[in-house]
Design a protein around this motif. Structure first.
Motif, mmCIF file in Angstrom:
data_model
loop_
_atom_site.group_PDB
_atom_site.id
_atom_site.type_symbol
_atom_site.label_atom_id
_atom_site.label_comp_id
_atom_site.label_asym_id
_atom_site.label_seq_id
_atom_site.Cartn_x
_atom_site.Cartn_y
_atom_site.Cartn_z
ATOM 1 N N LEU A 744 0.865 -1.176 0.000
ATOM 2 C CA LEU A 744 0.000 0.000 0.000
ATOM 3 C C LEU A 744 0.900 1.223 0.000
ATOM 4 O O LEU A 744 1.613 1.484 0.976
ATOM 5 C CB LEU A 744 -0.902 -0.015 1.232
ATOM 6 C CG LEU A 744 -1.865 1.152 1.324
ATOM 7 C CD1 LEU A 744 -2.859 1.110 0.183
ATOM 8 C CD2 LEU A 744 -2.587 1.141 2.655
ATOM 9 N N ILE A 745 0.897 1.926 -1.047
ATOM 10 C CA ILE A 745 1.813 3.050 -1.185
ATOM 11 C C ILE A 745 1.017 4.287 -1.556
ATOM 12 O O ILE A 745 -0.115 4.186 -2.060
ATOM 13 C CB ILE A 745 2.875 2.763 -2.259
ATOM 14 C CG1 ILE A 745 2.210 2.595 -3.600
ATOM 15 C CG2 ILE A 745 3.695 1.544 -1.898
ATOM 16 C CD1 ILE A 745 3.187 2.463 -4.744
ATOM 17 N N PRO A 746 1.585 5.422 -1.304
ATOM 18 C CA PRO A 746 0.881 6.649 -1.704
ATOM 19 C C PRO A 746 0.769 6.743 -3.207
ATOM 20 O O PRO A 746 1.598 6.209 -3.953
ATOM 21 C CB PRO A 746 1.778 7.763 -1.158
ATOM 22 C CG PRO A 746 2.651 7.106 -0.171
ATOM 23 C CD PRO A 746 2.816 5.693 -0.586
ATOM 24 N N ARG A 747 -0.206 7.412 -3.596
ATOM 25 C CA ARG A 747 -0.450 7.489 -5.030
ATOM 26 C C ARG A 747 0.626 8.294 -5.743
ATOM 27 O O ARG A 747 0.911 8.054 -6.917
ATOM 28 C CB ARG A 747 -1.816 8.115 -5.288
ATOM 29 C CG ARG A 747 -2.931 7.165 -4.927
ATOM 30 C CD ARG A 747 -4.169 7.567 -5.662
ATOM 31 N NE ARG A 747 -3.907 7.722 -7.082
ATOM 32 C CZ ARG A 747 -4.798 8.110 -7.959
ATOM 33 N NH1 ARG A 747 -5.994 8.411 -7.556
ATOM 34 N NH2 ARG A 747 -4.501 8.234 -9.235
ATOM 35 N N THR A 748 1.183 9.239 -5.038
ATOM 36 C CA THR A 748 2.222 10.023 -5.693
ATOM 37 C C THR A 748 3.373 9.125 -6.101
ATOM 38 O O THR A 748 3.910 9.226 -7.209
ATOM 39 C CB THR A 748 2.712 11.099 -4.734
ATOM 40 O OG1 THR A 748 3.124 10.480 -3.505
ATOM 41 C CG2 THR A 748 1.603 12.101 -4.453
ATOM 42 N N LEU A 749 3.686 8.251 -5.195
ATOM 43 C CA LEU A 749 4.758 7.314 -5.518
ATOM 44 C C LEU A 749 4.345 6.400 -6.666
ATOM 45 O O LEU A 749 5.125 6.101 -7.575
ATOM 46 C CB LEU A 749 5.091 6.494 -4.271
ATOM 47 C CG LEU A 749 6.320 5.614 -4.362
ATOM 48 C CD1 LEU A 749 7.549 6.470 -4.607
ATOM 49 C CD2 LEU A 749 6.469 4.807 -3.098
ATOM 50 N N ALA A 750 3.124 5.998 -6.579
ATOM 51 C CA ALA A 750 2.645 5.129 -7.655
ATOM 52 C C ALA A 750 2.653 5.847 -8.994
ATOM 53 O O ALA A 750 2.927 5.251 -10.032
ATOM 54 C CB ALA A 750 1.230 4.643 -7.331
ATOM 55 N N ASP A 751 2.366 7.119 -8.938
ATOM 56 C CA ASP A 751 2.388 7.876 -10.191
ATOM 57 C C ASP A 751 3.779 7.874 -10.797
ATOM 58 O O ASP A 751 3.952 7.695 -12.007
ATOM 59 C CB ASP A 751 1.929 9.306 -9.934
ATOM 60 C CG ASP A 751 0.443 9.368 -9.660
ATOM 61 O OD1 ASP A 751 -0.251 8.405 -10.051
ATOM 62 O OD2 ASP A 751 -0.009 10.359 -9.067
ATOM 63 N N GLN A 752 4.736 8.077 -9.950
ATOM 64 C CA GLN A 752 6.109 8.091 -10.463
ATOM 65 C C GLN A 752 6.435 6.743 -11.105
ATOM 66 O O GLN A 752 7.003 6.664 -12.189
ATOM 67 C CB GLN A 752 7.076 8.383 -9.318
ATOM 68 C CG GLN A 752 6.883 9.771 -8.714
ATOM 69 C CD GLN A 752 7.780 9.958 -7.500
ATOM 70 O OE1 GLN A 752 8.560 9.073 -7.161
ATOM 71 N NE2 GLN A 752 7.650 11.116 -6.850
#
Length: 766
Positions: A744-752
């Motif tokens: 479960l990771i923040p979406r910002t990280l996922a965006d990157q």
DNA sequence: ATAGAGTGTCATGCG
DNA sequence: GGCGCATGACACTCT
């Protein structure tokens, strides 16, 4: 019924998801697999016991397994078939007991993500069992049977690079063995014992995953068997899930029981789940649809529907009812609307939520390691291995992948909305692209050739039934002699009048068809006959050719009473001066029936025969034509022949030989055409088979997507922070790693990560 | 009357 | 060059 089934299926799914979202556990599997035939059959279709069997379709739909409708073994047959289908389903995308370890990752100040488990991280373990399922035995088995089919799957794009040695091809190829796609193969190789043994293997191997979880420093709950980290790290931003939550989640994420069909290709998960709100420009990456773009059109489905509609139209032209032979689906939208969750393929996952730090992933995550970037991500490489070979598989091809969008459909009502499909980025990009191309090519074929798979299947049935051409019933020799031997009696009469011997071509052909054909032969059967009877030339395989007016002078010479029977296909030419001299005057026609008959036979004589008679050639035309050169010359030397006679004899010989040559030539031509026709039919049959396999494949894929979508919703919806509040899909996303773990990771990280993953294919395509 | 299939024949090429 | 064969083309017959 179908609409009701669809309605209930979708409605139940929605209702189940809604209930799960509000914390009520709903075990769909209970309803699907319990002994509640009415509900179960409404959703899944009637069982054999309640089915009004369409016997006409049995032969077509039941893997070619023919059974007589009146057979007393019919019930056993259906039961066996149902069991068999369940057994077959065991090797389809199954993760019988998937252990889900959901970890929360907290963000470190340096922006790296650090999990408490460097190797596997906080994992949604979906892997350990599968590896066992496709253990050495399976590997060996598949190596024997998979080779031929691997090419097909490669055509479909369903291939993945070898990740580990233990990873069998079946693991990679969506867990689908050739048996799934090749009906004939299934029919031939369905070894129930073998399959059952494989199923038993599965069940035996799954419990082993508990030990594996321990090996990953996970504590296993003694009661539930679920795994959770031995040491729960704390952190500033970390959000912890209570054990209770974990247990609840574990229960809730196992709505389908055991033997769940699960995509061997985890990357397809992302595709399966519609996205909610995504930044544009991201597609074909491994991140979730939530984080990735929505502009990636899901063309495959549309194209496939186009293809299906084309084929439907064609099928309707011939026989609408037979469309089910191929698609086993209503004509409306066989793929998008008519799939249902298989009752025998539930998902039973042990979910463990682990505390973890959110934010930057550690270097252990291959997702962020340069190695991953450098790894080949061509087409198949986007496929995630469901089974991590080992803890070091973080360097595997797929790295970690965001599951956020996967488990968060755009509509929180949880409907498996097909409209969300086009919005999905396609982690199966390579696969689907190739599949799409294949689809397009098939569509082209269907359009260009007017190919009708239904017709092809009918052809297949014909071929299977009698393994012969039913193109022309007149091919049978019986029809030949019956149709052409009507005037054979004239041959005897004509032979009686040796001097004016002539007969109809019918008599000649009938005689030869009975005695053994002459001329060109493509059938080994006739070769012996030819050799024995001195026949020469080409004998066509099909008696259709026998309609031609055969004449076998060699045979005629062997059959004295037919010696003068030749081709009767003579022109009704005006009698020449020579011929007219031989023809009886009109007054003689009144003399009697015999004379009339003789006159008729005279008219039936060939032009050369008339000429020969006129020139008083002392031997028959048959001898002239068929004697070998040496004997022919010897024969000529025996007689004192004028130049005109010699010239005529040579012409007769030349024309006679040329006539036979022409007949043989035409026979060959026809034979070639018929062979080509047969080849075309074979190819059409193969094409129909491949299309059926593709339908099956896509249907399975859609089922997988739907299940994964539900699973994502279940998992994410039950994740709670330390305050017991659910995570916002707009802020967090689930991401799966190459080893099967889910973060479960923040979406910002996922965006990157999504952007990184997006660049790779583009660079590669350059 | 006409089209098409079947057949015979010729011319030609090839071995 | 003769011979046999294959084949395209044409003409004719028959249905």
């Amino acid at each position: 019924m179908l609409s009701l089934k669809k309605y209930l299926t979708e409605g139940l799914l929605q209702f189940t998801i809604l209930l799960s979202l509000i914390g009520v556990r709903v075990d769909v599997d209970t309803y699907l697999t319990s002994q509640l035939p009415p509900l179960r059959e409404i959703i899944l279709g009637p069982s054999s016991a309640y089915t009004q069997t369409q016997f006409h379709n049995l032969r077509n739909t039941l893997d070619g397994y023919g059974i007589h409708p009146k057979s007393i073994d019919l019930d056993n047959y259906f039961t066996a078939r149902r069991l068999l289908s369940q057994v077959r389903a065991l090797d389809r995308f199954q993760v019988p007991t998937t252990e889900v370890n959901a970890w929360l990752v907290h963000r470190d100040p340096e922006g790296s993500v650090s999990g408490s488990q460097p190797s596997s991280g906080l994992a949604l373990e979906s892997s350990s069992g599968l590896q066992d399922v496709t253990g050495p035995d399976n590997g060996v088995r598949e190596s024997e049977t998979e080779q031929g089919f691997s090419e097909d799957l490669e055509d479909l794009g369903a291939v993945a690079p070898p990740v580990s040695g233990d990873l069998t091809k079946e693991d990679i190829d969506l867990g689908a063995g050739r048996e799934i796609f090749d009906y004939s193969h299934r029919q031939k190789e369905q070894d129930v014992d073998k399959e059952l043994q494989g199923g038993a293997e599965q069940e035996d191997t799954w419990p082993g995953e508990g030990a594996e979880a321990l090996a990953r420093n996970l504590l296993v709950d003694g009661e539930t068997g679920e795994s959770f980290p031995a040491q729960v790290p704390g952190g500033e931003d970390q959000t912890a899930l209570s054990l209770e939550e974990c247990l609840r989640l574990l229960e809730a994420t196992c709505p389908f029981g055991e033997n769940a069909e699960f995509p061997a290709d985890i990357s397809s998960i992302t595709e399966a789940v519609p996205s909610e709100s995504e930044p544009p420009g991201l597609q074909n990456n491994l991140l979730s649809p939530l984080l990735t773009g929505t502009e990636s059109p899901f063309d495959l489905e549309q194209q496939w529907q186009d293809l299906m509609s084309i084929m439907e139209m064609q099928a309707m032209e011939v026989n609408t009812s037979t469309s089910e032979i191929l698609y086993d689906a209503p004509p409306g939208d066989p793929l998008s609307t008519n799939y249902s969750l298989a009752p025998n393929t539930p998902i039973n996952q042990n979910v463990s939520l682990h505390q973890a730090s959110l934010g930057g992933c550690s270097q252990d995550f291959s997702l962020f390691s340069p190695e991953v970037e450098s790894l080949p991500v061509a087409g198949s490489s986007t496929l995630l291995p469901l089974v991590p070979s080992n803890s070091t598989s973080l360097n595997s091809t797929f790295g970690s992948t965001n599951l956020a969008g996967l488990f968060f459909p755009p509509q929180l009502n949880g409907t498996a909305n097909d409209t969300a499909g086009p919005e999905l980025p396609d982690p199966l990009g390579g696969l689907l692209d190739e599949a799409m191309l294949d689809e397009i090519s098939l569509m082209d074929l269907a359009i260009e050739e007017g190919f009708n798979p239904v017709q092809a299947s009918q052809l297949e049935e014909e071929f299977d039934s009698d393994s012969g051409l039913s193109l022309d019933s007149s091919h049978s020799p019986s029809s030949l002699s019956s149709s052409e031997g009507s005037s054979s009696s004239s041959s005897s009469s004509s032979s009686s009048s040796s001097s004016s011997s002539s007969s109809t071509s019918s008599s000649a052909s009938s005689s030869f068809s009975e005695e053994g054909a002459v001329g060109y032969s493509s059938d080994s059967e006739t070769l012996d006959l030819e050799e024995a009877e001195g026949a020469v030339g080409y004998q066509p395989e099909y008696s259709k050719f026998c309609r031609m007016s055969y004449q076998d002078p060699a045979q005629l010479s062997c059959l004295p009473y037919l010696e003068h029977v030749g081709h009767n296909h003579t022109y009704n030419m005006a009698p020449s001066a020579l011929d007219s001299a031989d023809l009886p005057p009109p007054s003689t026609l009144k003399k009697g029936s015999k004379e009339k008959q003789a006159d008729f036979l005279d008219k039936q004589m060939s032009r050369d025969e008339h000429r020969a008679r006129a020139m008083k050639i002392p031997f028959t035309n048959d001898k002239i034509i068929n004697l070998p050169v040496e004997e022919f010359n010897e024969l000529l030397s025996k007689y004192q022949l004028s130049e005109a006679q010699l010239s005529l004899i040579r012409d007769i010989r030349r024309r006679g030989k040329n006539k036979m040559a022409a007949q043989n030539c035409r026979k060959r031509k026809l034979d070639t055409i018929l062979n080509l026709e047969r080849d075309v039919e074979d190819l059409q049959r193969d094409k129909a088979r491949l299309l059926r396999e593709k339908v099956e494949f896509l249907r399975s894929l859609r089922q997988m997507k739907q299940k994964v979508q539900s699973l994502y919703q279940e998992v994410f919806g039950r994740l709670r922070d330390e305050n017991g509040r659910p995570y916002s899909p707009s802020q967090y996303a689930l991401q799966y790693a190459g080893d099967g773990s889910v973060l479960l990771i923040p979406r910002t990280l996922a965006d990157q990560q999504a952007r990184r993953q997006e660049r790779k294919p583009k660079d590669r395509r350059k």
